[in-house]
Enzyme design. Structure first.
Site, mmCIF file in Angstrom:
data_model
loop_
_atom_site.group_PDB
_atom_site.id
_atom_site.type_symbol
_atom_site.label_atom_id
_atom_site.label_comp_id
_atom_site.label_asym_id
_atom_site.label_seq_id
_atom_site.Cartn_x
_atom_site.Cartn_y
_atom_site.Cartn_z
ATOM 1 N N SER A 13 0.830 -1.200 0.000
ATOM 2 C CA SER A 13 0.000 0.000 0.000
ATOM 3 C C SER A 13 0.872 1.261 0.000
ATOM 4 C CB SER A 13 -0.960 -0.039 1.194
ATOM 5 O OG SER A 13 -2.021 0.866 1.024
ATOM 6 N N ASP B 201 -9.860 -6.059 -4.276
ATOM 7 C CA ASP B 201 -9.434 -4.968 -3.409
ATOM 8 C C ASP B 201 -10.450 -3.830 -3.470
ATOM 9 O OD1 ASP B 201 -8.030 -2.889 -2.125
ATOM 10 O OD2 ASP B 201 -6.103 -3.651 -2.835
ATOM 11 N N HIS C 189 -7.242 -5.976 0.098
ATOM 12 C CA HIS C 189 -6.089 -5.075 0.137
ATOM 13 C C HIS C 189 -4.948 -5.640 0.981
ATOM 14 C CE1 HIS C 189 -4.269 -1.261 -0.781
ATOM 15 N NE2 HIS C 189 -4.059 -0.963 0.489
#
Length: 349
Positions: free
Chosen positions: A173, A300, A328
């Protein structure tokens, strides 16, 4: 390099119709042992997270290097996520065996407990790091205003490497921004950089810009978001943000096991806002020469597959991998798939 390639043909990846993690109807004794081993790993990580929450004031800034590890001993032929099949030890053929795992926004080194264990079991040397204001690093997140400050623990770790040693950096991320920053600073120390549903930004871009399609423009987010934190007072600019638990559950963990969601709910910390809003300077001479790979997560909700495809299209990594059925947080929802991909990339000449 620069040409996108579609990789992986194993059963957990998008090129297959077989669902990852499917169990046979009959759970035999060896499978029960595997489940027991995984449960033990989770209990260790959960225990550490609870201790963090209860005793946080006793910790000074630090790096967590072996969170969730079951043992310091190497057991190369036993993969905890391989359905108890004997797997070959490929580590001896690798020139670079050390992985540095970099967490994303709100997370900490604790989130890698499954990945850490599986890489160790494969004979590799994974290291996790808590970025400033994250995990066990007790820096006040409200005081972290730049990407340099946020990434300092990672940079110090790279600086301490022996002169000729190289590592494989893995960023999740917004941790991708720290990986890019490190690649710009130390291209000679980084063999490969792997971005997992991450902010692989272009020169002059802000990490937040990658999320703009999901959260709106940075200007609108700063003006209207209900998740902002004003650590220096309401009359001063926002210093961080943190989603409410229900938002986090729906955005990050729509495919993750309940026990990992519970672990995350007591472990996640506010996200420093400054590093997210900073434009990153990346040069073709340093960052541009790095070997970059991207892992897309196709279920996601925090960073949609379309946005991830846009990131890949605009930044041209050397290789692209796709995990079907992952939210995610593939280190929770699809740890076996992620483990296979990391090993595959490690073995690319």
């Amino acid at each position: 390099m620069g040409n996108r390639v579609m990789c992986m043909k194993k059963k957990d990846i998008i090129t297959s119709n077989v669902r990852d993690g499917s169990r046979s109807k009959r759970v035999n004794r060896s499978q029960r042992k595997l489940l027991s081993d995984e449960e033990m790993l989770h209990r260790r990580a959960l225990s550490m997270a609870i201790n963090q929450a209860q005793l946080s004031q006793r910790f000074d800034g630090s790096m967590s290097k072996r969170v969730g590890s079951t043992s310091s001993r190497r057991r190369p032929l036993s993969d905890p996520f391989s359905n108890n099949k004997q797997v070959p030890d490929f580590s001896e053929s690798l020139t670079v065996k050390k992985f540095i795992l970099v967490h994303g926004e709100g997370f900490g080194a604790w989130c890698w407990y499954k990945t850490l264990a599986s890489l160790e079991e494969s004979g590799l040397s994974p290291v996790t790091v808590d970025l400033a204001g994250s995990g066990f690093n007790m820096t006040d997140a409200n005081s972290v205003s730049t990407l340099e400050e946020y990434s300092k623990p990672l940079i110090e770790l790279l600086q301490d490497l022996p002169e000729e040693e190289k590592v494989i950096l893995v960023g999740h991320s917004t941790g991708g921004a720290s990986v890019s920053y490190a690649l710009e600073q130390f291209p000679e120390k980084i063999s490969k950089a792997i971005y997992i549903c991450a902010t692989m930004v272009s020169d002059g871009q802000r990490p937040f810009d990658v999320f703009a399609d999901e959260l709106g423009s940075a200007e609108r987010f700063m003006k209207e978001s209900q998740f902002l934190i004003y650590g220096n007072g309401k009359d001063k600019p926002a210093t961080g943000f943190m989603f409410e638990k229900q938002h986090m559950k729906s955005l990050y963990f729509n495919q993750s096991p309940n026990k990992d969601i519970a672990l995350s709910m007591i472990s996640m910390r506010p996200v420093p806002l400054g590093p997210m809003m900073e434009k990153i300077s990346l040069s073709a001479e340093r960052y541009g020469k790095g070997r970059r790979f991207y892992v897309q997560t196709l279920d996601d909700l925090a960073l949609s597959p379309d946005v991830q495809e846009k990131v890949v299209r605009e930044n041209s990594p050397e290789g692209v991998y796709k995990i079907k059925g992952s939210d995610h947080c593939p280190f929770f929802s699809k740890p076996q798939s992620l483990h296979k991909i990391l090993l595959e990339i490690a073995h690319i000449p």
